[in-house]
Design a protein around this motif. Structure first.
Motif, mmCIF file in Angstrom:
data_model
loop_
_atom_site.group_PDB
_atom_site.id
_atom_site.type_symbol
_atom_site.label_atom_id
_atom_site.label_comp_id
_atom_site.label_asym_id
_atom_site.label_seq_id
_atom_site.Cartn_x
_atom_site.Cartn_y
_atom_site.Cartn_z
ATOM 1 N N ARG A 181 0.857 -1.062 0.187
ATOM 2 C CA ARG A 181 -0.100 0.091 0.085
ATOM 3 C C ARG A 181 0.816 1.367 -0.070
ATOM 4 N N LYS A 182 0.857 2.110 -0.863
ATOM 5 C CA LYS A 182 1.798 3.322 -1.209
ATOM 6 C C LYS A 182 0.969 4.639 -0.805
ATOM 7 N N PHE A 183 1.804 5.465 -0.552
ATOM 8 C CA PHE A 183 1.264 6.981 -0.269
ATOM 9 C C PHE A 183 0.899 7.254 -1.768
ATOM 10 N N GLY A 184 -0.187 7.934 -1.717
ATOM 11 C CA GLY A 184 -0.907 8.299 -2.897
ATOM 12 C C GLY A 184 -0.562 9.806 -3.250
ATOM 13 N N ILE A 185 -0.926 10.069 -4.479
ATOM 14 C CA ILE A 185 -1.104 11.722 -4.707
ATOM 15 C C ILE A 185 -2.011 12.376 -4.193
ATOM 16 N N ASP A 186 -3.264 11.802 -3.932
ATOM 17 C CA ASP A 186 -4.098 12.719 -3.001
ATOM 18 C C ASP A 186 -3.893 12.929 -1.746
ATOM 19 N N CYS A 187 -3.140 11.697 -1.056
ATOM 20 C CA CYS A 187 -2.617 12.047 0.289
ATOM 21 C C CYS A 187 -1.417 13.156 0.260
ATOM 22 N N PHE A 188 -0.686 13.106 -0.605
ATOM 23 C CA PHE A 188 0.476 14.043 -0.814
ATOM 24 C C PHE A 188 -0.095 15.339 -1.016
ATOM 25 N N GLU A 189 -1.081 15.722 -1.977
ATOM 26 C CA GLU A 189 -1.570 16.891 -1.998
ATOM 27 C C GLU A 189 -2.357 17.364 -0.785
ATOM 28 N N LEU A 190 -2.965 16.469 -0.088
ATOM 29 C CA LEU A 190 -3.610 16.944 1.324
ATOM 30 C C LEU A 190 -2.658 17.223 2.176
ATOM 31 N N TYR A 191 -1.525 16.361 2.382
ATOM 32 C CA TYR A 191 -0.388 16.794 3.351
ATOM 33 C C TYR A 191 0.160 17.965 2.985
ATOM 34 N N LEU A 192 0.417 18.453 1.695
ATOM 35 C CA LEU A 192 1.015 19.786 1.515
ATOM 36 C C LEU A 192 -0.087 20.924 1.828
ATOM 37 N N GLU A 193 -1.464 20.706 1.677
ATOM 38 C CA GLU A 193 -2.114 21.614 1.953
ATOM 39 C C GLU A 193 -2.265 21.871 3.472
ATOM 40 N N LYS A 194 -2.648 20.448 4.238
ATOM 41 C CA LYS A 194 -2.677 20.667 5.719
ATOM 42 C C LYS A 194 -1.610 21.212 6.595
ATOM 43 N N SER A 195 -0.438 20.570 5.886
ATOM 44 C CA SER A 195 0.823 20.914 6.838
ATOM 45 C C SER A 195 1.534 22.250 6.363
ATOM 46 N N GLY A 196 1.687 22.734 5.110
ATOM 47 C CA GLY A 196 2.231 23.763 4.520
ATOM 48 C C GLY A 196 3.647 23.563 4.581
ATOM 49 N N ASP A 197 4.153 22.224 4.624
ATOM 50 C CA ASP A 197 5.748 21.823 4.430
ATOM 51 C C ASP A 197 5.546 21.480 3.042
ATOM 52 N N PHE A 198 6.592 22.098 2.312
ATOM 53 C CA PHE A 198 6.750 22.087 1.014
ATOM 54 C C PHE A 198 8.117 21.451 0.696
ATOM 55 N N THR A 199 8.528 20.784 1.574
ATOM 56 C CA THR A 199 10.016 20.077 1.381
ATOM 57 C C THR A 199 10.118 19.348 0.479
ATOM 58 N N PRO A 200 9.051 18.417 0.163
ATOM 59 C CA PRO A 200 8.831 17.282 -0.821
ATOM 60 C C PRO A 200 8.904 18.022 -2.246
ATOM 61 N N ILE A 201 8.285 19.103 -2.408
ATOM 62 C CA ILE A 201 8.380 19.852 -3.580
ATOM 63 C C ILE A 201 9.675 20.294 -3.775
ATOM 64 N N TYR A 202 10.562 21.070 -2.699
ATOM 65 C CA TYR A 202 11.700 21.499 -2.981
ATOM 66 C C TYR A 202 12.801 20.351 -3.264
ATOM 67 N N TYR A 203 12.378 18.926 -2.812
ATOM 68 C CA TYR A 203 13.251 17.878 -3.366
ATOM 69 C C TYR A 203 13.133 17.902 -4.729
ATOM 70 N N LEU A 204 11.936 17.608 -5.396
ATOM 71 C CA LEU A 204 11.655 17.657 -6.623
ATOM 72 C C LEU A 204 12.198 18.733 -7.431
ATOM 73 N N ILE A 205 11.984 19.829 -6.810
ATOM 74 C CA ILE A 205 12.847 21.213 -7.745
ATOM 75 C C ILE A 205 14.152 20.879 -7.875
ATOM 76 N N GLU A 206 14.829 20.465 -6.501
ATOM 77 C CA GLU A 206 16.485 20.187 -6.686
ATOM 78 C C GLU A 206 16.588 19.171 -7.601
ATOM 79 N N LYS A 207 15.833 17.827 -7.619
ATOM 80 C CA LYS A 207 16.206 16.821 -8.291
ATOM 81 C C LYS A 207 15.922 17.022 -9.807
ATOM 82 N N PHE A 208 15.183 17.822 -10.283
ATOM 83 C CA PHE A 208 14.863 17.930 -11.543
ATOM 84 C C PHE A 208 14.865 19.329 -12.212
ATOM 85 N N LEU A 209 15.040 20.264 -11.414
ATOM 86 C CA LEU A 209 15.164 21.724 -12.302
ATOM 87 C C LEU A 209 16.422 22.313 -11.809
#
Length: 122
Positions: free
Chosen positions: A62-90
């Motif tokens: 059972r994996k952590f899904g995209i919907d949970c990911f979006e809800l986590y970002l919305e509720k927590s305001g913690d954008f570290t995972p997005i910054y990870y993606l930016i660093e990795k790809f951009l």
């Protein structure tokens, strides 16, 4: 308030080194959730803490899904995972270009007088 993309600029402030600190996005998300406390995050995501931990495990079916990911970002305001993606790809590509330009500047400084002496420039 009108949003005009051509007049706005996105400024990102993130912690470099996220791609070295985490194996993948799931690991980054898990670290962010465990830092906040899985019990606290689980409530926001309508999950039990055990089920949430199971979703974040590499071995789990059972994996952590995209919907949970979006809800986590919305509720927590913690954008570290997005910054990870930016660093990795951009950010990686712009860092390479900036490093190459920094190395090129002193070489060009040395090259200019040599080109003049050789009569190749004015």
């Amino acid at each position: 308030m009108n949003f005009t993309p051509e007049k706005s600029q996105l400024t990102l402030d993130f912690q470099p080194g996220l791609t070295q600190a985490h194996r993948n996005l799931r690991d980054c998300i898990a670290a962010s959730i465990y830092r906040r406390g899985p019990s606290n995050v689980a409530i926001d995501l309508n999950e039990s803490p055990g089920n949430l931990s199971n979703q974040l495990s590499e071995e789990s079916q059972r994996k952590f899904g995209i919907d949970c990911f979006e809800l986590y970002l919305e509720k927590s305001g913690d954008f570290t995972p997005i910054y990870y993606l930016i660093e990795k790809f951009l950010h990686k590509e712009s860092n390479k270009q900036n490093a190459a330009m920094a190395q090129l500047a002193p070489i060009l400084k040395q090259l200019a007088p040599l080109l003049r002496e050789a009569g190749l420039t004015n």
